[in-house]
Design a protein around this motif. Structure first.
Motif, mmCIF file in Angstrom:
data_model
loop_
_atom_site.group_PDB
_atom_site.id
_atom_site.type_symbol
_atom_site.label_atom_id
_atom_site.label_comp_id
_atom_site.label_asym_id
_atom_site.label_seq_id
_atom_site.Cartn_x
_atom_site.Cartn_y
_atom_site.Cartn_z
ATOM 1 N N ILE A 196 1.365 -10.792 3.112
ATOM 2 C CA ILE A 196 0.212 -10.000 2.702
ATOM 3 C C ILE A 196 0.355 -9.709 1.215
ATOM 4 C CG2 ILE A 196 -0.957 -7.775 2.902
ATOM 5 C CD1 ILE A 196 -0.262 -7.770 5.853
ATOM 6 N N HIS A 197 -0.709 -9.981 0.473
ATOM 7 C CA HIS A 197 -0.766 -9.652 -0.945
ATOM 8 C C HIS A 197 -1.438 -8.289 -1.086
ATOM 9 C CE1 HIS A 197 -3.193 -9.655 -4.767
ATOM 10 N NE2 HIS A 197 -1.987 -9.843 -5.241
ATOM 11 N N TYR A 198 -0.903 -7.457 -1.986
ATOM 12 C CA TYR A 198 -1.521 -6.141 -2.192
ATOM 13 C C TYR A 198 -1.337 -5.678 -3.634
ATOM 14 C CZ TYR A 198 3.228 -4.126 -1.613
ATOM 15 O OH TYR A 198 4.566 -3.811 -1.739
ATOM 16 N N ARG A 199 -2.201 -4.776 -4.036
ATOM 17 C CA ARG A 199 -2.113 -4.099 -5.327
ATOM 18 C C ARG A 199 -1.635 -2.672 -5.100
ATOM 19 N NH1 ARG A 199 -6.169 -7.984 -6.191
ATOM 20 N NH2 ARG A 199 -6.189 -8.784 -8.333
ATOM 21 N N ARG A 200 -0.864 -2.200 -6.064
ATOM 22 C CA ARG A 200 -0.306 -0.843 -5.942
ATOM 23 C C ARG A 200 -0.355 -0.167 -7.308
ATOM 24 N NH1 ARG A 200 4.967 1.322 -2.687
ATOM 25 N NH2 ARG A 200 5.421 3.155 -3.969
ATOM 26 N N ALA A 201 -0.666 1.128 -7.314
ATOM 27 C CA ALA A 201 -0.757 1.862 -8.580
ATOM 28 C C ALA A 201 -0.547 3.341 -8.320
ATOM 29 C CB ALA A 201 -2.114 1.641 -9.233
#
Length: 567
Positions: A23-28
């Motif tokens: 799973i690809h994800y963005r985090r901030a």
């Protein structure tokens, strides 16, 4: 236009689920964890603006739904929304997160609803914006007509269909039934917005039908009635899903409510969501785990470079790491058969160059050079802790390794280059001036067909733009539909960078660099490549290099050149 520039504060990750998919994800951000779920057939990229709004107060985690963006599809023939809800539970398990606040939009609302209904003890609050609630007749109609299979055609006609399809869904709902009753009130998006939608759709390909179909199969009213956690089901008046709010049960479980957002959109919705999250979101998540290999021995990850991240595919193995480099207007998917064949043999790394594939464009478009690419590779190797690697590159990708072997011989042990770009000064200038064209987005989508025909003609003529009897390639044509489609997707994702990368490669002084290289160097080519005679000419002029006729199938190239690297 092209691969995104890095977004300050937002980092991209992969996590491996069950050893079979990623799973690809963005985090901030930092603070309480919030999960942001996107609509289909888009990706977590849709939530960048929302993440920027929230990241000062929350840890935002935005995954690509399986089959969308860069997440692998679920390993199921006909997944339903319960499967996508359970996928969220598995995703959070992999991240070490027990409980989280959820915001989902359209398909993301359906995924969030399924997760909340099936795992209520893991949800602080679920904010479900645009939950689909079809009746039986609507559901049957949409499932029969909405999810057209996406199959590449030899003539590129599937790209013309896609452009028309994305235009139509901004005018009518459902998109396939043009009627006054289904006419929506908004304007036609700008061509650049539609083109961006094309890129997002192409990331999914035919897998777009999985989560989309599951959302349409979902009984939203029954799902709302099954909620056992705090939830708000909402929609704005401009959104067609606002009509579904009236279909929800009059009596909902305690803690579940319905809210019309009026004409709120954009920042107004984000502010409303932020206020809710401030009341209910709790718990700071642990640091992201490192991804691990999947069943075929490869995995995806990101490497840090100055100003952003490079996307990469990797393998495990023994010995010195081997860097596998793609060519211009391409990405590491093109060399994946080479990379995958190294699993268990060598630790291999295949980067997307800046501005290509899924890598941030950290070098801009003003002065793109082979040396500039090579310098970014050094940054990536430093971040991975690799002091010295063997290098293999195809077409212009080989020049990156050659440049490193000349300027930074301490970083390159042995060098293998296939399909070598070695031309006379006059030919190199002609290719520099004529081989590429700017991708100028047409309001009617004609630029997509232009890109398709140009990429297909690369397998028919050398150079492709002359298209004369004399330039015809007299080999079995290298124009397989799947291959051309893959190359065109890479070209469109690169955008302006496809032109700058090719020009950088044609401007490179290959002969001068070969004369200076001191590292052991192997040149090679398959017979079908029009650059075969150019590669042989390079070898003849630089007798310190070795030569290898490569097998026809790219999957057999690494076993062919590994003996040279291992010797």
């Amino acid at each position: 236009m092209g691969t995104d520039a890095p977004v300050p504060g937002i980092r991209r990750h992969f996590v491996t689920i069950g050893g079979t998919r990623q799973i690809h994800y963005r985090r901030a951000g930092a603070g309480p964890a919030v999960l942001l779920l996107h609509q289909s057939p888009k990706s977590s990229r849709e939530h960048i603006a929302l993440m920027q709004h929230l990241m000062d107060r929350f840890t935002c985690i935005a995954p690509d739904t399986p089959g969308n963006g860069n997440s692998d599809p679920l390993p199921l023939a006909d997944p339903d929304m319960a499967d996508y809800g359970d996928n969220i539970a598995a995703f959070l398990d992999a991240l070490g997160i027990d409980k989280i606040a959820v915001y989902g939009f359209h398909t993301g609302a359906s995924v969030g609803a399924a997760f909340a209904a099936r795992h209520p003890d893991r949800v602080h609050i679920a904010i479900l914006n645009g939950l689909v609630t079809l009746n039986a007749q609507e559901r049957a109609d949409i499932l029969a007509n909405y999810l057209t299979p996406f199959e590449p055609r030899w003539d590129g006609g599937h790209l013309a269909w896609l452009w028309a399809r994305l235009r139509e869904q901004t005018v009518f709902f459902p998109w396939y039934r043009p009627s006054l009753a289904g006419r929506m009130g908004g304007p036609m998006p700008a061509p650049e917005v539609l083109h961006d939608g094309v890129i997002e759709f192409l990331r999914s390909g035919d897998a777009y039908r999985g989560p989309y179909g599951a959302a349409f199969k979902l009984d939203g009213a029954a799902m709302a009635a099954a909620m056992r956690c705090r939830a708000i089901i909402c929609a704005s008046d401009w959104d067609p899903t606002v009509n579904y709010l009236g279909r929800l049960p009059a009596k909902l479980p305690d803690g579940v409510s319905v809210e019309r957002l009026g004409d709120r959109r954009g920042d107004a919705v984000y502010a409303w969501v932020a206020d809710l999250l401030a009341r209910y979101a709790k718990g700071t998540p642990p640091q992201p785990p490192a991804p691990t290999a999947i069943a075929d021995g490869t995995w995806q990850d990101f490497a840090d470079v100055d100003g952003g991240q490079l996307h990469m595919r990797r393998t495990e193995g023994t010995g010195r790491p081997l860097l596998v480099q793609h060519d211009a207007a391409s990405d590491n998917r093109i060399v994946h058969r080479v990379t995958r064949s190294l699993a268990g043999k060598r630790p291999a790394i295949a980067f997307d160059m800046p501005g290509n594939g899924e890598s941030d464009n950290t070098i801009g478009t003003e002065n793109v050079t082979v040396a500039g690419y090579a310098d970014v590779v050094v940054q990536a190797l430093d971040s991975l802790g690799h002091e010295s690697v063997d290098f293999y590159g195809m077409w212009g990708g080989g020049l990156v390794g050659l440049d490193l072997a000349v300027r930074r011989p301490d970083r390159i042990n042995k060098l293998a280059m296939s399909n070598v770009l070695y031309f006379t000064p006059a030919d190199a200038k002609a290719y520099h001036d004529n081989y590429t064209f700017p991708i100028e987005i047409d309001w009617f989508g004609g630029h997509l067909i232009k890109c398709w025909i140009a990429m297909r003609d690369q397998g028919l003529f050398w150079p492709w733009y002359e298209r004369t009897r004399q330039s015809a390639i007299r080999q079995e044509p290298y124009v397989g539909t799947a291959m051309v489609h893959s190359r065109v997707v890479s070209m469109l994702k690169a955008g302006d960078m496809w032109r700058h990368a090719y020009r950088a490669h044609f401007a490179y002084e290959t002969g001068d660099a070969l004369a200076q290289v001191k590292r052991p160097t192997l040149l090679g080519s398959p017979l079908w490549d029009p650059n075969y005679p150019h590669g042989q000419a390079a070898h003849s002029a630089h007798t310190h290099t070795a030569w290898l006729d490569l097998p026809p199938d790219m999957a057999d190239w690494a076993p062919a050149f590994l003996p040279f690297l291992d010797a």
